[in-house]
Write an enzyme that holds these catalytic residues in place. Structure first.
Site, mmCIF file in Angstrom:
data_model
loop_
_atom_site.group_PDB
_atom_site.id
_atom_site.type_symbol
_atom_site.label_atom_id
_atom_site.label_comp_id
_atom_site.label_asym_id
_atom_site.label_seq_id
_atom_site.Cartn_x
_atom_site.Cartn_y
_atom_site.Cartn_z
ATOM 1 N N GLU A 49 -7.148 45.460 -12.072
ATOM 2 C CA GLU A 49 -6.585 46.540 -11.247
ATOM 3 C C GLU A 49 -7.089 46.508 -9.804
ATOM 4 O O GLU A 49 -6.414 46.985 -8.901
ATOM 5 C CB GLU A 49 -6.875 47.903 -11.878
ATOM 6 C CG GLU A 49 -6.096 48.172 -13.166
ATOM 7 C CD GLU A 49 -6.816 47.680 -14.411
ATOM 8 O OE1 GLU A 49 -7.804 46.913 -14.277
ATOM 9 O OE2 GLU A 49 -6.400 48.049 -15.523
ATOM 10 N N PHE A 111 -10.655 59.481 -25.164
ATOM 11 C CA PHE A 111 -10.649 58.030 -24.972
ATOM 12 C C PHE A 111 -9.974 57.667 -23.646
ATOM 13 O O PHE A 111 -8.892 58.149 -23.336
ATOM 14 C CB PHE A 111 -9.918 57.354 -26.138
ATOM 15 C CG PHE A 111 -9.836 55.862 -25.985
ATOM 16 C CD1 PHE A 111 -10.981 55.085 -26.010
ATOM 17 C CD2 PHE A 111 -8.612 55.244 -25.779
ATOM 18 C CE1 PHE A 111 -10.917 53.709 -25.845
ATOM 19 C CE2 PHE A 111 -8.529 53.862 -25.616
ATOM 20 C CZ PHE A 111 -9.698 53.096 -25.649
ATOM 21 N N GLN A 112 -10.647 56.851 -22.869
ATOM 22 C CA GLN A 112 -10.172 56.405 -21.556
ATOM 23 C C GLN A 112 -9.893 57.567 -20.600
ATOM 24 O O GLN A 112 -9.013 57.481 -19.745
ATOM 25 C CB GLN A 112 -8.953 55.479 -21.683
ATOM 26 C CG GLN A 112 -9.320 54.148 -22.335
ATOM 27 C CD GLN A 112 -8.280 53.062 -22.149
ATOM 28 O OE1 GLN A 112 -7.088 53.337 -22.052
ATOM 29 N NE2 GLN A 112 -8.733 51.822 -22.097
ATOM 30 N N LYS A 161 -0.422 62.198 -19.300
ATOM 31 C CA LYS A 161 0.554 61.577 -20.197
ATOM 32 C C LYS A 161 1.677 62.566 -20.535
ATOM 33 O O LYS A 161 2.856 62.194 -20.549
ATOM 34 C CB LYS A 161 -0.157 61.115 -21.473
ATOM 35 C CG LYS A 161 0.620 60.081 -22.242
ATOM 36 C CD LYS A 161 -0.231 59.453 -23.341
ATOM 37 C CE LYS A 161 0.570 58.391 -24.082
ATOM 38 N NZ LYS A 161 -0.206 57.755 -25.148
ATOM 39 N N MET A 474 -22.621 34.086 4.810
ATOM 40 C CA MET A 474 -23.052 35.071 5.789
ATOM 41 C C MET A 474 -24.396 35.685 5.383
ATOM 42 O O MET A 474 -25.259 35.931 6.223
ATOM 43 C CB MET A 474 -21.987 36.158 5.964
ATOM 44 C CG MET A 474 -22.270 37.116 7.103
ATOM 45 S SD MET A 474 -22.425 36.284 8.701
ATOM 46 C CE MET A 474 -20.737 36.373 9.316
#
Lengths: 570, 183
Positions: A49, A111-112, A161, A474
């Protein structure tokens, strides 16, 4: 007409002009994905993501349109965070849509479940939690409006949802944004114009400091007119590169930590700084106590919170840069500043000899060679270079001469390694006609190289140049200068990039000598598919000049051995 | 110096967090923050006091305006204003000390709102100095518990702040009973 929240979501995106989104499905966003099959929007499946937000960001920077990223709740949403912060720091218009657990489950550690609006609150321009389908249309319209107006930035819309699943009457016209506290359109007072004009007309040694705001505002023409009419040289920030053609006689080049010495000296000796769409970042000012000590300052900036934040200014013009300059231009008097340009030429003459790296071909391959040769081969084309973060990024800024706005896409403010590859995908999707080059270090490339699969799946012609020096270059350079060459955790054991490319079915090349650079670039450009090029460059090469963190802008670490030849030898 | 802001915000979930988060991430230290309803149900009013110099105080105002839900910001530091803080002080008051404590409360025009055998609760309203003054003289008797609201402020005179009230908010449009009004 009655529609589900999921249908409304896609229809609103379509009406906002969205043609592509970058996303990754999961449980809480599944109702939306289910409704995607009836939409004209093309979904680009990413591999992580973080890539989705960088792609949306790259899409936005390449095109000026709002980029859209989609993810599920929980880990999907938290993976977006780095990309959101990147877009925030560089004022990039991005809308992120995340799924959320059902509204009845919020707060239950389901959950999640994660509080993504809480997490992203400080790194978004604004964010929303939508728990009812009826709120969706207006929220999406507001999100796009906020993201692209004023000083652009990322907006996140978290949709539960049940809000995706439930149905309601869809009324686009009736869902107009209601943002009574949002005022993106500010403009300066007449008195402030007077003061600015007086300073400009009285200045003997003025410099324009040109930033990203010029590109965002589309003020390239006006900036050029101002510089030409008033005879004022222009120094650019990293994100400003391309806002004035590099070949323009008044273009000094990049300022700041790795800006050319004459540019920084010019700023330090100026009697007037005209800052246009830039925010006096510490990477361009050096030590604020010694910054341009004799200069009056004019700041043209759309965000009032930037005024007097780092540098105290004499006149602030808060508003859209293009509008402000259009108001000013008719009243700008033409002034002869040959004395000042002579001074700058003297500064330049000295620095050009000492700082420009155009080493003769002695068998070694330097990153600057690669960048400079890439520029010579691709100049004049419709080219977008997307860089990662680190030494190669600074060399790109120094040795690739950008003539067009939006031809350099790079993470400036946040300095996000791993940005280049996914951002390039976004840029290519936004501008399919453009020739897109990734210039990345071997470190940053490995942070997001999983998106090679996205390139292949989407059949995108992107050329990837890995500037491979076997170090986190760097950081190594800082260790060299400031930590007694104690190279802790900077040497890299790299995979065989050729085999990685092969695994994805991507053509690959390995380049170890300067004489091979141009043929490799030519061959990569001719190939119709993506190409991964592994440039094995000098390992302990250093970006010069350098203003150490906290040092005065004119106190640069200069190249130790003066180089006689210059890059201006066209 | 201490700056006093009156901030009108949309009465929506999470707005208090946005304001508080702004002060935290810009490293401005909030001295006091109060929030409550106004005469318009869709608008909440905050009174915020912050220690800031002149430049900082302007930047605080500009940053507050960057929050989409902020409707109006007024720095009333240098304007004549009524500033009030309310405190409830539970002070030990044994039989011998009780009359002294009551006397002090009356000098400060504070009210006794609860009486128990060993203690009193004193309620006082006023500016912060006045409350600090009462606390100082009560301290020797034993401060058992104390709570303060933080300050609320309003400009003197007939000058009013005009807030463009958001009309037809989402909550109203939805006509939904379980929509929570909170900040």
């Amino acid at each position: 007409m009655t529609k589900t929240g999921a249908q409304i979501l896609w229809e609103c995106l379509e009406r906002e002009g969205v043609t592509h989104v970058f996303g990754y499905p999961g449980g809480a966003i599944l109702p939306a994905y289910d409704a995607l099959k009836h939409s004209s929007i093309h979904h680009v499946l990413v591999r992580h993501e973080q890539g989705a937000t960088h792609m949306a960001d790259g899409y936005a920077r390449a095109s000026g349109r709002v980029g859209v990223a989609v993810a599920t709740s929980g880990p999907g949403a938290t993976n977006l965070v780095t990309g959101i912060a990147t877009a925030m720091m560089d004022s990039s218009p991005v809308v992120c849509i995340t799924g959320q657990v059902g509204s009845k489950l919020i707060g239950s550690d389901a959950f999640q479940e994660t509080d993504i609006t809480g997490i992203t609150l400080p790194i978004t321009k604004h964010n929303y939690l939508v728990t009812h389908a009826a709120e969706l249309a207006r929220t999406i319209r507001e999100a796009f409006y906020v993201a692209r107006s004023g000083r652009p930035g990322p907006v996140l819309v978290d949709v539960t949802k049940d809000a995706q699943q439930s149905s309601c009457e869809f009324d686009w016209e009736g869902a107009k944004p209601q943002l009574p506290g949002y005022r993106p359109d500010l403009s300066p007072a007449p008195k402030e114009y007077e003061q600015a004009l007086e300073l400009i007309h009285n200045a003997k040694r003025p410099v324009i400091l040109l930033g990203h705001g010029a590109i965002v505002s589309g003020a390239m023409r006006e900036v050029r007119d101002l510089a030409e009419r008033a005879g004022i040289p222009v120094a650019l920030t990293l994100l400003g590169l391309g806002a004035l053609p590099a070949s323009h006689p008044l273009n000094l080049g990049m300022m700041g930590m790795h800006g050319e010495a004459w540019v920084n000296h010019t700023i330090q000796e100026a009697d007037l700084l005209i800052a246009l769409g830039m925010r006096f970042d510490d990477r361009v000012t050096g030590n604020l106590k010694t910054y341009a000590p004799n200069a009056k300052k004019i700041h043209v900036e759309i965000d009032p919170a930037e005024i007097n934040k780092n540098v105290k200014v004499d006149v602030a013009l808060v508003g859209d840069l293009r509008e402000v300059l259009r108001e000013m231009l008719p009243r700008i008097e033409s002034i002869d500043r040959s004395e000042w340009s002579d001074v700058i030429d003297q500064l330049r003459g000295d620095s050009a000899v000492r700082d420009i790296q155009n080493l003769p071909d002695n068998g070694h391959l330097y990153a600057a060679h690669v960048i400079n040769d890439l520029w010579r081969e691709t100049r004049g084309g419709n080219v977008v270079v997307v860089t990662d973060v680190g030494q190669h990024q600074m060399w790109e800024a120094q040795y690739y001469k950008h003539e067009e706005p939006r031809s350099l896409i790079t993470s400036g403010g946040l300095g996000t390694m791993g940005f280049a590859l996914p951002a390039a995908i976004g840029a290519k999707v936004a501008c399919p006609e453009a020739e897109v080059w990734v210039v990345a270090g071997d470190g940053g490339f490995q942070m997001t190289m999983s998106e090679l699969a996205t390139i292949v799946q989407e059949n995108l012609k992107i050329n990837i140049a890995i500037i491979n020096n076997g170090y986190l270059g760097m950081v190594r350079q800082w260790q060299e200068f400031f930590y007694d060459r104690n190279y802790q955790a900077t040497p890299l054991l790299n995979p065989d990039f050729a085999k990685i490319a092969e695994a994805y079915g991507i053509r690959n090349m390995t380049v170890t000598e300067r004489s091979q650079v141009v043929p490799a670039v030519v061959s990569a450009r001719q190939h119709t598919g993506p190409v991964l090029m592994n440039f094995k460059v000098e390992q302990e090469d250093t970006v010069y000049p350098m203003v150490a963190a906290g040092a005065a802008l004119h106190e640069m670490i200069r190249r130790p051995n003066p180089i006689v030849e210059t890059a201006d030898d066209e | 110096m201490l700056n006093t802001y009156v901030v009108y915000v949309e009465n929506k979930p999470g707005v208090l967090t946005r304001v508080a988060s702004l002060f935290r991430r810009r490293a401005f230290n909030i001295d006091s923050l109060t929030v409550g309803r106004t005469e318009k149900p869709e608008v909440s009013r905050m009174t915020i006091t912050v220690d800031a110099d002149r430049d900082q105080s302007r930047r605080i105002e500009a940053n507050l305006y960057k929050l989409v839900n902020v409707l109006l910001v007024e720095n009333i530091t240098n304007e004549p204003a009524i500033v009030r803080d309310l405190a409830m002080i539970k002070v030990a008051a044994t039989h011998e000390a009780r009359s002294h404590v009551l006397e002090l409360a009356s000098v400060f025009r504070a009210r006794v709102v609860d009486v128990a055998p060993e203690s009193l609760i004193i309620e006082i309203t006023g500016d912060e100095d006045k409350i600090d003054g009462l606390l100082e003289v009560l301290r020797p008797y034993g401060l058992l518990e104390m709570v303060r609201t933080g300050i609320v402020a309003m400009r003197r005179g007939s000058k009013c702040s005009t807030v463009t009230a958001p009309t037809n908010t989402l909550a109203q449009a939805a006509g939904d009973d379980d929509v929570q009004y909170s900040v």
